[in-house]
Design an enzyme around this catalytic site. Structure first.
Site, PDB file in Angstrom:
ATOM      1  N   ASN A   7       0.858  -1.184   0.000  1.00  0.00           N
ATOM      2  CA  ASN A   7       0.000   0.000   0.000  1.00  0.00           C
ATOM      3  C   ASN A   7       0.897   1.237   0.000  1.00  0.00           C
ATOM      4  O   ASN A   7       1.540   1.552   0.988  1.00  0.00           O
ATOM      5  CB  ASN A   7      -0.891  -0.027   1.258  1.00  0.00           C
ATOM      6  CG  ASN A   7      -1.741   1.215   1.381  1.00  0.00           C
ATOM      7  OD1 ASN A   7      -1.874   1.994   0.437  1.00  0.00           O
ATOM      8  ND2 ASN A   7      -2.338   1.409   2.555  1.00  0.00           N
ATOM      9  N   PHE A   8       0.910   1.952  -1.129  1.00  0.00           N
ATOM     10  CA  PHE A   8       1.792   3.127  -1.249  1.00  0.00           C
ATOM     11  C   PHE A   8       1.287   4.327  -0.456  1.00  0.00           C
ATOM     12  O   PHE A   8       2.023   5.277  -0.243  1.00  0.00           O
ATOM     13  CB  PHE A   8       1.902   3.543  -2.727  1.00  0.00           C
ATOM     14  CG  PHE A   8       2.872   2.717  -3.547  1.00  0.00           C
ATOM     15  CD1 PHE A   8       3.373   1.516  -3.080  1.00  0.00           C
ATOM     16  CD2 PHE A   8       3.285   3.163  -4.796  1.00  0.00           C
ATOM     17  CE1 PHE A   8       4.263   0.769  -3.844  1.00  0.00           C
ATOM     18  CE2 PHE A   8       4.186   2.428  -5.568  1.00  0.00           C
ATOM     19  CZ  PHE A   8       4.665   1.230  -5.096  1.00  0.00           C
ATOM     20  N   LYS A   9      -0.009   4.306  -0.081  1.00  0.00           N
ATOM     21  CA  LYS A   9      -0.632   5.481   0.538  1.00  0.00           C
ATOM     22  C   LYS A   9      -0.368   6.709  -0.357  1.00  0.00           C
ATOM     23  O   LYS A   9      -0.541   6.616  -1.565  1.00  0.00           O
ATOM     24  CB  LYS A   9      -0.117   5.680   1.959  1.00  0.00           C
ATOM     25  CG  LYS A   9      -0.130   4.383   2.771  1.00  0.00           C
ATOM     26  CD  LYS A   9       0.087   4.601   4.224  1.00  0.00           C
ATOM     27  CE  LYS A   9       0.305   3.275   4.917  1.00  0.00           C
ATOM     28  NZ  LYS A   9       0.083   3.344   6.346  1.00  0.00           N
ATOM     29  N   HIS A  90      -9.753   0.815   4.829  1.00  0.00           N
ATOM     30  CA  HIS A  90      -8.458   1.063   5.470  1.00  0.00           C
ATOM     31  C   HIS A  90      -8.624   2.045   6.630  1.00  0.00           C
ATOM     32  O   HIS A  90      -9.410   2.993   6.546  1.00  0.00           O
ATOM     33  CB  HIS A  90      -7.457   1.614   4.446  1.00  0.00           C
ATOM     34  CG  HIS A  90      -6.053   1.624   4.970  1.00  0.00           C
ATOM     35  ND1 HIS A  90      -5.586   2.625   5.789  1.00  0.00           N
ATOM     36  CD2 HIS A  90      -5.033   0.743   4.830  1.00  0.00           C
ATOM     37  CE1 HIS A  90      -4.330   2.359   6.117  1.00  0.00           C
ATOM     38  NE2 HIS A  90      -3.969   1.222   5.542  1.00  0.00           N
ATOM     39  N   GLU A  92      -6.906   4.458   7.709  1.00  0.00           N
ATOM     40  CA  GLU A  92      -6.676   5.884   7.438  1.00  0.00           C
ATOM     41  C   GLU A  92      -7.906   6.519   6.791  1.00  0.00           C
ATOM     42  O   GLU A  92      -8.194   7.692   7.015  1.00  0.00           O
ATOM     43  CB  GLU A  92      -5.403   6.052   6.586  1.00  0.00           C
ATOM     44  CG  GLU A  92      -4.164   5.818   7.445  1.00  0.00           C
ATOM     45  CD  GLU A  92      -2.935   5.337   6.690  1.00  0.00           C
ATOM     46  OE1 GLU A  92      -2.918   5.387   5.451  1.00  0.00           O
ATOM     47  OE2 GLU A  92      -1.986   4.890   7.373  1.00  0.00           O
ATOM     48  N   GLU A 159      -5.761  -5.206  10.550  1.00  0.00           N
ATOM     49  CA  GLU A 159      -4.718  -4.200  10.727  1.00  0.00           C
ATOM     50  C   GLU A 159      -5.013  -3.362  11.974  1.00  0.00           C
ATOM     51  O   GLU A 159      -5.778  -2.380  11.886  1.00  0.00           O
ATOM     52  CB  GLU A 159      -4.681  -3.267   9.523  1.00  0.00           C
ATOM     53  CG  GLU A 159      -4.369  -3.944   8.223  1.00  0.00           C
ATOM     54  CD  GLU A 159      -3.776  -2.958   7.228  1.00  0.00           C
ATOM     55  OE1 GLU A 159      -2.639  -3.184   6.798  1.00  0.00           O
ATOM     56  OE2 GLU A 159      -4.423  -1.952   6.917  1.00  0.00           O
ATOM     57  N   GLY A 165       1.992   1.983  10.694  1.00  0.00           N
ATOM     58  CA  GLY A 165       2.951   3.074  10.513  1.00  0.00           C
ATOM     59  C   GLY A 165       3.658   3.498  11.788  1.00  0.00           C
ATOM     60  O   GLY A 165       4.293   4.547  11.832  1.00  0.00           O
ATOM     61  N   SER A 195       3.021  -2.411  10.517  1.00  0.00           N
ATOM     62  CA  SER A 195       4.473  -2.416  10.727  1.00  0.00           C
ATOM     63  C   SER A 195       5.136  -3.749  10.382  1.00  0.00           C
ATOM     64  O   SER A 195       6.083  -4.175  11.042  1.00  0.00           O
ATOM     65  CB  SER A 195       4.798  -1.984  12.157  1.00  0.00           C
ATOM     66  OG  SER A 195       4.368  -0.655  12.367  1.00  0.00           O
TER      67      SER A 195
HETATM   68  C1  PEP Z   1      -1.059  -0.116   5.879  1.00  0.00           C
HETATM   69  O1  PEP Z   1      -1.080   1.045   5.491  1.00  0.00           O
HETATM   70  O2  PEP Z   1      -1.958  -0.886   5.525  1.00  0.00           O
HETATM   71  C2  PEP Z   1       0.015  -0.548   6.776  1.00  0.00           C
HETATM   72  C3  PEP Z   1      -0.051  -1.735   7.296  1.00  0.00           C
HETATM   73  O3  PEP Z   1       1.038   0.346   7.002  1.00  0.00           O
HETATM   74  P1  PEP Z   1       2.444   0.039   7.725  1.00  0.00           P
HETATM   75  O4  PEP Z   1       2.994  -1.211   7.108  1.00  0.00           O
HETATM   76  O5  PEP Z   1       3.276   1.243   7.452  1.00  0.00           O
HETATM   77  O6  PEP Z   1       2.148  -0.156   9.174  1.00  0.00           O
END
Ligand code: PEP
Length: 235
Positions: A7-9, A90, A92, A159, A165, A195
């Protein structure tokens, strides 16, 4: 065969995305049978050359073909690049962009009817986790209200918000408890996200009922992401 998703966000340009996808695609041509997904920014969507087990998806879209929804994209824009995979729910989008469960469920229904592969995310914030497993599970079930969990093109991703993050990964015990409880109710591929990186992916993917990982930060350098795929290909 693990499922590994990047996931590039809000990271990468069109140019760097093209380079990234080409590197991953070249690696997959000869090296791996993993099922791999890449979610670039909407502005970096394009008709990329991809092997069968690599899919490019969209991080978000509006449940419409086209219309007056300023700032959004619909399926007419996705069809131009043959995008048939979407990330929904997600954290976010839930917590920063304020998407409600009702809006998320409507979006799910719309893209389900069009036959999209959906990676659907659920996860609890820290204050819920601190109330214990039962409260966490109740919170997660709420995030599944209105979602057809029997949909054949559904992949779930657990998640925990506090692990996204932050560099803090859930423990093996936490992941195990939650994944076992979800799998008891829903028989779908279930990814862990939060993470995940090159150093912990092997341990996480070895946990029973973990079918792969959704990775943000640690996926943004192509070489790192390829190392992650390489590490998990035998699992
Ligand atoms: C994500 O954005 O889905 C995610 C798991 O981010 P990160 O790996 O940075 O925790």
């Amino acid at each position: 065969m693990p499922i590994i998703a990047a996931n590039f966000k809000t990271n990468h340009t069109r140019a760097s995305t093209a380079k990234y996808i080409s590197l991953v695609n070249n690696y997959l041509k000869t090296n791996s049978t993993s099922e791999v997904y890449i979610f670039p920014t909407a502005t970096s969507l394009d008709e990329y050359e991809t092997v069968l087990n690599l899919s490019i998806g969209v991080q978000n879209a509006y449940p419409t073909k086209k219309g007056s929804f300023t700032g959004e994209i619909g399926t007419e824009q996705l069809d131009e690049f043959f995008i048939k995979t979407i990330l929904i729910g997600h954290s976010e989008r839930r917590h920063i962009l304020g998407e409600t469960q009702e809006a998320i469920a409507q979006k799910f229904q719309y893209f389900k009817e069009l036959g999209y592969k959906i990676i659907y995310c659920i996860g609890e914030p820290l204050e819920v986790k601190e109330q214990g497993l039962q409260s966490t599970l109740e919170y997660l079930w709420e995030q599944l209200v209105g979602i057809d969990t029997t949909y054949d093109k559904l992949i779930l991703a657990y998640e925990p918000v506090w692990a996204i993050g932050t560099g803090v990964t859930a423990t093996v015990e936490d992941i195990s408890n939650i994944h076992n409880a979800i799998k008891k109710e829903i028989n779908k591929p279930l990814l862990y996200g939060g993470s995940v990186n090159f150093g912990n992916i092997e341990k996480i993917c070895a946990i029973p009922n973990v079918d792969g990982a959704l990775i943000g930060t640690a996926s943004w350098v192509a070489e790192d992401f390829i190392k992650i795929i390489e590490t998990t290909k035998e699992l």
